[in-house]
Design a protein around this motif. Structure first.
Motif, PDB file in Angstrom:
ATOM      1  N   SER A 198      35.397 -35.375  -4.786  1.00 28.91           N
ATOM      2  CA  SER A 198      36.020 -34.085  -5.093  1.00 28.91           C
ATOM      3  C   SER A 198      34.983 -33.110  -5.636  1.00 28.91           C
ATOM      4  O   SER A 198      35.081 -31.909  -5.417  1.00 28.91           O
ATOM      5  CB  SER A 198      37.170 -34.248  -6.081  1.00 28.91           C
ATOM      6  OG  SER A 198      36.712 -34.816  -7.289  1.00 28.91           O
ATOM      7  N   ASP A 199      33.985 -33.617  -6.350  1.00 31.65           N
ATOM      8  CA  ASP A 199      32.869 -32.808  -6.856  1.00 31.65           C
ATOM      9  C   ASP A 199      31.592 -33.487  -6.350  1.00 31.65           C
ATOM     10  O   ASP A 199      31.077 -34.412  -6.971  1.00 31.65           O
ATOM     11  CB  ASP A 199      32.896 -32.747  -8.379  1.00 31.65           C
ATOM     12  CG  ASP A 199      31.806 -31.877  -8.980  1.00 31.65           C
ATOM     13  OD1 ASP A 199      30.751 -31.663  -8.321  1.00 31.65           O
ATOM     14  OD2 ASP A 199      31.979 -31.426 -10.120  1.00 31.65           O
ATOM     15  N   ASN A 254      31.167 -34.868   1.119  1.00 32.36           N
ATOM     16  CA  ASN A 254      31.812 -33.760   0.413  1.00 32.36           C
ATOM     17  C   ASN A 254      33.263 -33.568   0.843  1.00 32.36           C
ATOM     18  O   ASN A 254      33.870 -32.569   0.512  1.00 32.36           O
ATOM     19  CB  ASN A 254      31.038 -32.460   0.662  1.00 32.36           C
ATOM     20  CG  ASN A 254      31.155 -31.988   2.109  1.00 32.36           C
ATOM     21  OD1 ASN A 254      31.382 -32.790   3.015  1.00 32.36           O
ATOM     22  ND2 ASN A 254      30.967 -30.706   2.337  1.00 32.36           N
ATOM     23  N   ASP A 255      33.827 -34.528   1.549  1.00 26.05           N
ATOM     24  CA  ASP A 255      35.135 -34.348   2.161  1.00 26.05           C
ATOM     25  C   ASP A 255      36.306 -34.807   1.297  1.00 26.05           C
ATOM     26  O   ASP A 255      37.370 -35.135   1.799  1.00 26.05           O
ATOM     27  CB  ASP A 255      35.183 -35.021   3.529  1.00 26.05           C
ATOM     28  CG  ASP A 255      34.634 -36.432   3.546  1.00 26.05           C
ATOM     29  OD1 ASP A 255      34.051 -36.877   2.543  1.00 26.05           O
ATOM     30  OD2 ASP A 255      34.790 -37.099   4.570  1.00 26.05           O
ATOM     31  N   GLY A 256      36.119 -34.810  -0.003  1.00 28.72           N
ATOM     32  CA  GLY A 256      37.209 -35.098  -0.933  1.00 28.72           C
ATOM     33  C   GLY A 256      37.490 -36.570  -1.099  1.00 28.72           C
ATOM     34  O   GLY A 256      37.184 -37.374  -0.228  1.00 28.72           O
ATOM     35  N   PRO A 257      38.066 -36.942  -2.227  1.00 28.98           N
ATOM     36  CA  PRO A 257      38.339 -38.355  -2.489  1.00 28.98           C
ATOM     37  C   PRO A 257      39.373 -38.908  -1.523  1.00 28.98           C
ATOM     38  O   PRO A 257      40.290 -38.206  -1.126  1.00 28.98           O
ATOM     39  CB  PRO A 257      38.843 -38.370  -3.928  1.00 28.98           C
ATOM     40  CG  PRO A 257      39.386 -36.997  -4.146  1.00 28.98           C
ATOM     41  CD  PRO A 257      38.549 -36.079  -3.290  1.00 28.98           C
ATOM     42  N   PRO A 273      32.981 -40.522 -10.746  1.00 29.32           N
ATOM     43  CA  PRO A 273      33.701 -39.324 -11.174  1.00 29.32           C
ATOM     44  C   PRO A 273      35.099 -39.155 -10.576  1.00 29.32           C
ATOM     45  O   PRO A 273      35.941 -38.471 -11.148  1.00 29.32           O
ATOM     46  CB  PRO A 273      32.768 -38.185 -10.741  1.00 29.32           C
ATOM     47  CG  PRO A 273      31.403 -38.790 -10.861  1.00 29.32           C
ATOM     48  CD  PRO A 273      31.586 -40.204 -10.359  1.00 29.32           C
ATOM     49  N   ASP A 274      35.378 -39.811  -9.440  1.00 27.31           N
ATOM     50  CA  ASP A 274      36.712 -39.741  -8.837  1.00 27.31           C
ATOM     51  C   ASP A 274      37.556 -40.974  -9.127  1.00 27.31           C
ATOM     52  O   ASP A 274      38.653 -41.127  -8.589  1.00 27.31           O
ATOM     53  CB  ASP A 274      36.601 -39.543  -7.324  1.00 27.31           C
ATOM     54  CG  ASP A 274      36.223 -38.122  -6.961  1.00 27.31           C
ATOM     55  OD1 ASP A 274      36.870 -37.198  -7.488  1.00 27.31           O
ATOM     56  OD2 ASP A 274      35.282 -37.936  -6.171  1.00 27.31           O
ATOM     57  N   GLY A 275      37.062 -41.888  -9.956  1.00 26.14           N
ATOM     58  CA  GLY A 275      37.824 -43.072 -10.319  1.00 26.14           C
ATOM     59  C   GLY A 275      37.641 -44.257  -9.400  1.00 26.14           C
ATOM     60  O   GLY A 275      38.375 -45.244  -9.494  1.00 26.14           O
TER      61      GLY A 275
END
Length: 128
Positions: free
Chosen positions: A10-11, A59-62, A115-117
């Motif tokens: 996500s980041d 970069n395509d999101g979690p 960072p996204d768990g």
């Protein structure tokens, strides 16, 4: 069996800092980068060793926090260094370095949440 795998973030910048730091003690480094300009939107970093990227961060999101990724470590000290670097670069504790004899007698591992768990592990199977 598996040639490579990828996860989305996500980041992207925060996740890249995390994986750059956490994977370095294990000998895994960024080997390849493809940019959004090259692909039409996807920006990815391929980590690996011996010239082959096997783990991709994009970069395509979690894609979900049910993902677990375990990276091989050459020794227990590398597991310890992974854990320290992971926490220092934005990761959260998910299991301090130590033996997990319920897997097998020499299973030495540490776990951090990125960072996204996503559950990221470093594991050494050697006796010492």
């Amino acid at each position: 069996m598996i040639d490579h795998m990828g996860i989305g973030a996500s980041d992207f910048a925060a996740s890249r800092r995390f994986y750059d730091a956490a994977l370095a003690p294990l000998g895994y480094v960024p080997l390849m980068e493809v940019t959004a300009e090259e692909t039409g939107g996807y920006h990815g970093i391929g980590y690996g060793k011996d010239g082959k990227p096997a783990f991709w961060l994009g970069n395509d999101g979690p894609r979900g926090t049910g993902i677990h990724v375990a990276f091989s470590a050459s020794c227990r000290a590398a597991v310890d260094a992974f854990y320290k670097a992971a926490l220092a670069s934005g990761g959260r504790d998910h299991g301090a370095p130590g033996l997990r004899p319920h897997y097998h007698a020499n299973y030495y591992a540490a776990f951090a949440l990125d960072p996204d768990g996503i559950n990221v592990e470093a594991v050494c199977h050697a006796a010492e």
